[in-house]
Design a protein around this motif. Structure first.
Motif, PDB file in Angstrom:
ATOM      1  N   LEU A   1       0.821  -1.213   0.000  1.00  0.00           N
ATOM      2  CA  LEU A   1       0.000   0.000   0.000  1.00  0.00           C
ATOM      3  C   LEU A   1       0.857   1.265   0.000  1.00  0.00           C
ATOM      4  CD1 LEU A   1      -2.808  -1.023   2.502  1.00  0.00           C
ATOM      5  CD2 LEU A   1      -2.986  -0.807   0.019  1.00  0.00           C
ATOM      6  N   GLY A   2       1.816   1.320   0.897  1.00  0.00           N
ATOM      7  CA  GLY A   2       2.648   2.510   1.006  1.00  0.00           C
ATOM      8  C   GLY A   2       3.524   2.754  -0.208  1.00  0.00           C
ATOM      9  N   MET A   3       4.256   1.742  -0.598  1.00  0.00           N
ATOM     10  CA  MET A   3       5.193   1.919  -1.707  1.00  0.00           C
ATOM     11  C   MET A   3       4.482   1.887  -3.063  1.00  0.00           C
ATOM     12  SD  MET A   3       7.916   2.684  -0.243  1.00  0.00           S
ATOM     13  CE  MET A   3       9.410   2.444  -1.173  1.00  0.00           C
ATOM     14  N   GLY A   4       3.374   1.152  -3.139  1.00  0.00           N
ATOM     15  CA  GLY A   4       2.595   1.161  -4.384  1.00  0.00           C
ATOM     16  C   GLY A   4       2.030   2.541  -4.662  1.00  0.00           C
ATOM     17  N   GLN A   5       1.517   3.188  -3.617  1.00  0.00           N
ATOM     18  CA  GLN A   5       1.000   4.547  -3.754  1.00  0.00           C
ATOM     19  C   GLN A   5       2.121   5.509  -4.167  1.00  0.00           C
ATOM     20  OE1 GLN A   5      -0.481   6.172  -0.074  1.00  0.00           O
ATOM     21  NE2 GLN A   5      -1.618   7.784  -1.110  1.00  0.00           N
ATOM     22  N   ARG A   6       3.278   5.344  -3.570  1.00  0.00           N
ATOM     23  CA  ARG A   6       4.418   6.199  -3.916  1.00  0.00           C
ATOM     24  C   ARG A   6       4.852   5.977  -5.364  1.00  0.00           C
ATOM     25  NH1 ARG A   6      10.246   6.024  -0.897  1.00  0.00           N
ATOM     26  NH2 ARG A   6      11.319   7.374  -2.358  1.00  0.00           N
ATOM     27  N   PHE A   7       4.859   4.708  -5.804  1.00  0.00           N
ATOM     28  CA  PHE A   7       5.226   4.406  -7.180  1.00  0.00           C
ATOM     29  C   PHE A   7       4.234   5.039  -8.152  1.00  0.00           C
ATOM     30  CE2 PHE A   7       4.610   1.513 -10.855  1.00  0.00           C
ATOM     31  CZ  PHE A   7       5.783   1.810 -11.521  1.00  0.00           C
ATOM     32  N   LEU A   8       2.938   4.938  -7.863  1.00  0.00           N
ATOM     33  CA  LEU A   8       1.927   5.526  -8.744  1.00  0.00           C
ATOM     34  C   LEU A   8       2.047   7.044  -8.804  1.00  0.00           C
ATOM     35  CD1 LEU A   8      -1.173   3.339  -7.827  1.00  0.00           C
ATOM     36  CD2 LEU A   8       0.225   3.213  -9.909  1.00  0.00           C
ATOM     37  N   LYS A   9       2.447   7.642  -7.703  1.00  0.00           N
ATOM     38  CA  LYS A   9       2.601   9.095  -7.644  1.00  0.00           C
ATOM     39  C   LYS A   9       3.834   9.574  -8.404  1.00  0.00           C
ATOM     40  CE  LYS A   9       3.018  12.855  -4.306  1.00  0.00           C
ATOM     41  NZ  LYS A   9       3.108  13.203  -2.879  1.00  0.00           N
ATOM     42  N   THR A  10       4.972   8.874  -8.214  1.00  0.00           N
ATOM     43  CA  THR A  10       6.238   9.329  -8.807  1.00  0.00           C
ATOM     44  C   THR A  10       6.564   8.664 -10.133  1.00  0.00           C
ATOM     45  OG1 THR A  10       7.584   7.641  -7.699  1.00  0.00           O
ATOM     46  CG2 THR A  10       7.202   9.720  -6.497  1.00  0.00           C
ATOM     47  N   GLY A  11       6.063   7.455 -10.347  1.00  0.00           N
ATOM     48  CA  GLY A  11       6.398   6.704 -11.554  1.00  0.00           C
ATOM     49  C   GLY A  11       7.811   6.135 -11.544  1.00  0.00           C
ATOM     50  N   LYS A  12       8.506   6.265 -10.422  1.00  0.00           N
ATOM     51  CA  LYS A  12       9.883   5.776 -10.323  1.00  0.00           C
ATOM     52  C   LYS A  12       9.882   4.343  -9.802  1.00  0.00           C
ATOM     53  CE  LYS A  12      11.905  10.301  -9.565  1.00  0.00           C
ATOM     54  NZ  LYS A  12      12.666  11.147  -8.650  1.00  0.00           N
ATOM     55  N   PHE A  13      10.483   3.447 -10.600  1.00  0.00           N
ATOM     56  CA  PHE A  13      10.510   2.042 -10.205  1.00  0.00           C
ATOM     57  C   PHE A  13      11.459   1.795  -9.046  1.00  0.00           C
ATOM     58  CE2 PHE A  13      11.586  -2.498 -10.698  1.00  0.00           C
ATOM     59  CZ  PHE A  13      10.305  -3.010 -10.543  1.00  0.00           C
ATOM     60  N   MET A  14      12.508   2.613  -8.942  1.00  0.00           N
ATOM     61  CA  MET A  14      13.482   2.439  -7.878  1.00  0.00           C
ATOM     62  C   MET A  14      13.346   3.580  -6.901  1.00  0.00           C
ATOM     63  SD  MET A  14      15.528   0.185  -7.098  1.00  0.00           S
ATOM     64  CE  MET A  14      16.946  -0.098  -6.101  1.00  0.00           C
ATOM     65  N   PRO A  15      13.090   3.371  -5.668  1.00  0.00           N
ATOM     66  CA  PRO A  15      12.910   2.099  -4.991  1.00  0.00           C
ATOM     67  C   PRO A  15      11.447   1.667  -4.848  1.00  0.00           C
ATOM     68  CG  PRO A  15      13.147   3.784  -3.333  1.00  0.00           C
ATOM     69  CD  PRO A  15      13.229   4.469  -4.684  1.00  0.00           C
ATOM     70  N   ALA A  16      10.509   2.613  -5.027  1.00  0.00           N
ATOM     71  CA  ALA A  16       9.105   2.335  -4.693  1.00  0.00           C
ATOM     72  C   ALA A  16       8.521   1.168  -5.481  1.00  0.00           C
ATOM     73  CB  ALA A  16       8.259   3.587  -4.904  1.00  0.00           C
ATOM     74  N   GLY A  17       8.760   1.123  -6.781  1.00  0.00           N
ATOM     75  CA  GLY A  17       8.190   0.068  -7.617  1.00  0.00           C
ATOM     76  C   GLY A  17       8.736  -1.305  -7.275  1.00  0.00           C
ATOM     77  N   ILE A  18      10.022  -1.374  -7.048  1.00  0.00           N
ATOM     78  CA  ILE A  18      10.614  -2.683  -6.738  1.00  0.00           C
ATOM     79  C   ILE A  18      10.185  -3.171  -5.359  1.00  0.00           C
ATOM     80  CG2 ILE A  18      12.832  -1.927  -5.803  1.00  0.00           C
ATOM     81  CD1 ILE A  18      13.957  -4.298  -7.648  1.00  0.00           C
ATOM     82  N   VAL A  19      10.092  -2.270  -4.386  1.00  0.00           N
ATOM     83  CA  VAL A  19       9.642  -2.670  -3.051  1.00  0.00           C
ATOM     84  C   VAL A  19       8.184  -3.115  -3.121  1.00  0.00           C
ATOM     85  CG1 VAL A  19       9.180  -1.888  -0.697  1.00  0.00           C
ATOM     86  CG2 VAL A  19      11.313  -1.246  -1.830  1.00  0.00           C
ATOM     87  N   ALA A  20       7.345  -2.373  -3.846  1.00  0.00           N
ATOM     88  CA  ALA A  20       5.934  -2.759  -3.990  1.00  0.00           C
ATOM     89  C   ALA A  20       5.804  -4.116  -4.665  1.00  0.00           C
ATOM     90  CB  ALA A  20       5.170  -1.692  -4.768  1.00  0.00           C
ATOM     91  N   THR A  21       6.631  -4.372  -5.669  1.00  0.00           N
ATOM     92  CA  THR A  21       6.595  -5.660  -6.368  1.00  0.00           C
ATOM     93  C   THR A  21       7.024  -6.797  -5.442  1.00  0.00           C
ATOM     94  OG1 THR A  21       7.034  -4.577  -8.485  1.00  0.00           O
ATOM     95  CG2 THR A  21       7.491  -6.943  -8.357  1.00  0.00           C
ATOM     96  N   LEU A  22       8.150  -6.626  -4.759  1.00  0.00           N
ATOM     97  CA  LEU A  22       8.623  -7.655  -3.827  1.00  0.00           C
ATOM     98  C   LEU A  22       7.621  -7.883  -2.692  1.00  0.00           C
ATOM     99  CD1 LEU A  22      12.404  -6.695  -3.541  1.00  0.00           C
ATOM    100  CD2 LEU A  22      11.443  -8.708  -4.681  1.00  0.00           C
ATOM    101  N   ALA A  23       7.031  -6.811  -2.200  1.00  0.00           N
ATOM    102  CA  ALA A  23       6.060  -6.930  -1.112  1.00  0.00           C
ATOM    103  C   ALA A  23       4.793  -7.640  -1.584  1.00  0.00           C
ATOM    104  CB  ALA A  23       5.735  -5.552  -0.548  1.00  0.00           C
TER     105      ALA A  23
END
Length: 111
Positions: free
Chosen positions: A73-95
């Motif tokens: 939830l936390g990192m997925g939201q951050r990834f959607l907001k920033t579009g940056k895969f590192m680190p938010a996208g990768i953490v959301a994927t691993l989580a």
């Protein structure tokens, strides 16, 4: 405690990676939020691994699933907001993978 069961390894591994990632975020960007979240979530995951290794497989997998879901939830939201895969996208994927695995294992151990 004898040898660590295989189903505890993902919790220990993801917990360690999460703690290190929080530390790296703090050292590189001075992010206290990264440090705090990394240490808290990583410690919960390591703790869940200890529970799985002991006599509380259901509780340990449930804790790991819940912790991982919060990270999604936390990192997925951050990834959607920033579009940056590192680190938010990768953490959301691993989580996401971690959460799915631990939900499956918790259901196997449910009484």
């Amino acid at each position: 405690m004898g040898s660590v069961p295989g189903s505890a390894h993902p919790a220990f591994g993801f917990g360690a990676v999460t703690i290190v990632g929080g530390l790296v975020g703090y050292l590189k960007k001075g992010s206290k939020a990264s440090l705090g979240a990394g240490v808290v979530c990583g410690s919960l995951l390591v703790g869940s691994g200890l529970m799985i290794s002991g006599e509380s497989q259901y509780g340990g997998h449930s804790l790991a699933a819940g912790t991982s879901a919060l990270m999604v939830l936390g990192m997925g939201q951050r990834f959607l907001k920033t579009g940056k895969f590192m680190p938010a996208g990768i953490v959301a994927t691993l989580a996401t993978v971690s959460s799915a695995y631990h939900v499956k294992k918790a259901l196997e151990w449910r009484d």
